[in-house]
Design an enzyme around this catalytic site. Structure first.
Site, short mmCIF file in Angstrom:
data_model
loop_
_atom_site.label_atom_id
_atom_site.label_comp_id
_atom_site.label_asym_id
_atom_site.label_seq_id
_atom_site.Cartn_x
_atom_site.Cartn_y
_atom_site.Cartn_z
N SER A 57 4.19 23.29 -13.78
CA SER A 57 4.34 23.64 -15.19
C SER A 57 5.80 23.57 -15.62
CB SER A 57 3.72 25.02 -15.44
OG SER A 57 3.63 25.31 -16.80
N HIS A 107 -4.97 25.32 -16.04
CA HIS A 107 -3.53 25.35 -15.79
C HIS A 107 -3.19 26.46 -14.79
CE1 HIS A 107 0.58 24.30 -17.20
NE2 HIS A 107 0.86 25.55 -16.84
N ASP A 113 -6.78 22.08 -19.62
CA ASP A 113 -5.38 22.44 -19.77
C ASP A 113 -4.83 21.77 -21.02
OD1 ASP A 113 -2.65 22.91 -19.55
OD2 ASP A 113 -2.48 22.19 -17.50
#
Length: 315
Positions: A156, A281, A251
């Site tokens: 991320s 995610h 996501d």
């Protein structure tokens, strides 16, 4: 497609643990929730050694944690940058993932505790990460690592920082990086691709969370197009290290990462992109909780091992 059964079960559990979407909790509240979630993880796998190190950073000491799978020297090394929207995340929260990658890929892993926003806005974090790369390259022998086989990776926001750091390393004369492992990377500022609309209210990370995290990290609107913040805005991606990009089906930033993979491919970079169905995610760090996590860890370790095997090693 729907969530995998174990991912749905975890989503239901998260609904009971989260008092609200992350962006509604404030920075300290979101940090507390992340810390609590990490405590729910099963015990991580044992390793030969795990040691904390303090290294020099651009604004003072940086804390790192070094994971070694065995006593050998000249092992390849992965520099890992945790996720958390540039505003959350700790060395402890990445413990299970770093141990697993070290064990499965047979490499040293150096986890970096970079400065967090909003106390430290862009470009503090990316500067810290580049400093950590330089330290590993210059002190590899101290941690039993091979300075010719350095990879970088993250999840991320950490994947964003990893991608940005490869640009800095390329444009600043090194050190050379052998590989980049990018898990659901955030590489552009809130572009409304299909996944942004279809998964606007996805588990754990919503589109409102994404824009809130950006607001914590960036200083002003001009930062949105700085390649150190949004690597997709680099004028060229040529000459970057090979990459493995993994994305999650459910996501909002899924298409962001996949588009970045295509841009790397168009620039002549050797890149593999794999979308994992049925998960959301953050799934890579959910070690021991999801079947897809085990699959992704095996895939990531295989990609790392291949990259290390084809990179020159010191003798």
């Amino acid at each position: 497609m729907t969530l995998d059964p174990d991912a749905q079960q975890l989503t239901d559990a998260l609904a009971g643990l989260l008092p609200g979407p992350l962006h509604t909790l404030g920075v300290e509240g979101a940090r507390a929730v992340l810390a609590g979630l990490s405590e729910q993880s099963p015990p991580p796998p044992p390793l030969h050694s795990v040691e904390d190190h303090t290294v020099g950073g651009p604004a003072g000491p940086l804390q790192t944690r070094v994971y070694r799978p065995g006593p050998e020297n000249d092992l390849p090394v992965l520099i890992h940058l945790h996720g958390g929207g540039w505003a959350m995340g700790t060395l402890d929260a990445s413990e299970a993932l770093c141990r697993s990658l070290s064990d499965k890929a047979g490499c040293v892993v150096v986890s970096v505790d970079y400065r967090l926003a909003p106390e430290h806005k862009f470009p503090a974090a990316v500067n810290d990460c580049y400093a950590a790369v330089q330290w590993v390259a210059n002190h590899a022998d101290e941690i039993g690592a091979d300075s010719n086989r350095i990879a970088i990776g993250g999840e991320s926001a950490g994947a964003n920082l990893a991608a940005a750091t490869t640009l800095l390393a390329r444009d600043s004369g090194g050190p050379p990086l052998a590989f980049q492992l990018l898990a659901y990377p955030v590489t552009e500022y809130a572009v409304e691709r299909p996944s942004w609309r279809e998964h606007a209210s996805a588990p754990l990370l919503t589109v409102d969370d994404v824009t809130w995290f950006w607001a914590q990290y960036l200083r002003d609107q001009a930062d949105r197009t700085d390649p150190r913040a949004t690597p997709s805005n680099a004028s060229s991606l040529a000459g970057l290290p090979p990459a493995y990009i993994l994305t999650a089906e459910h996501d909002p930033v899924r298409d962001d990462g996949e588009q970045y993979g295509q841009r790397l491919r168009d620039a002549g970079v050797d890149v593999t992109v794999k979308r994992y169905p049925g998960v959301f995610h953050g799934f890579l760090s959910m070690v021991g909780m999801l079947n897809r996590t085990a699959e992704a860890l095996d895939d990531a370790a295989a990609q790392l091992a291949h990259a290390f095997a084809t990179a020159p090693a010191t003798n």
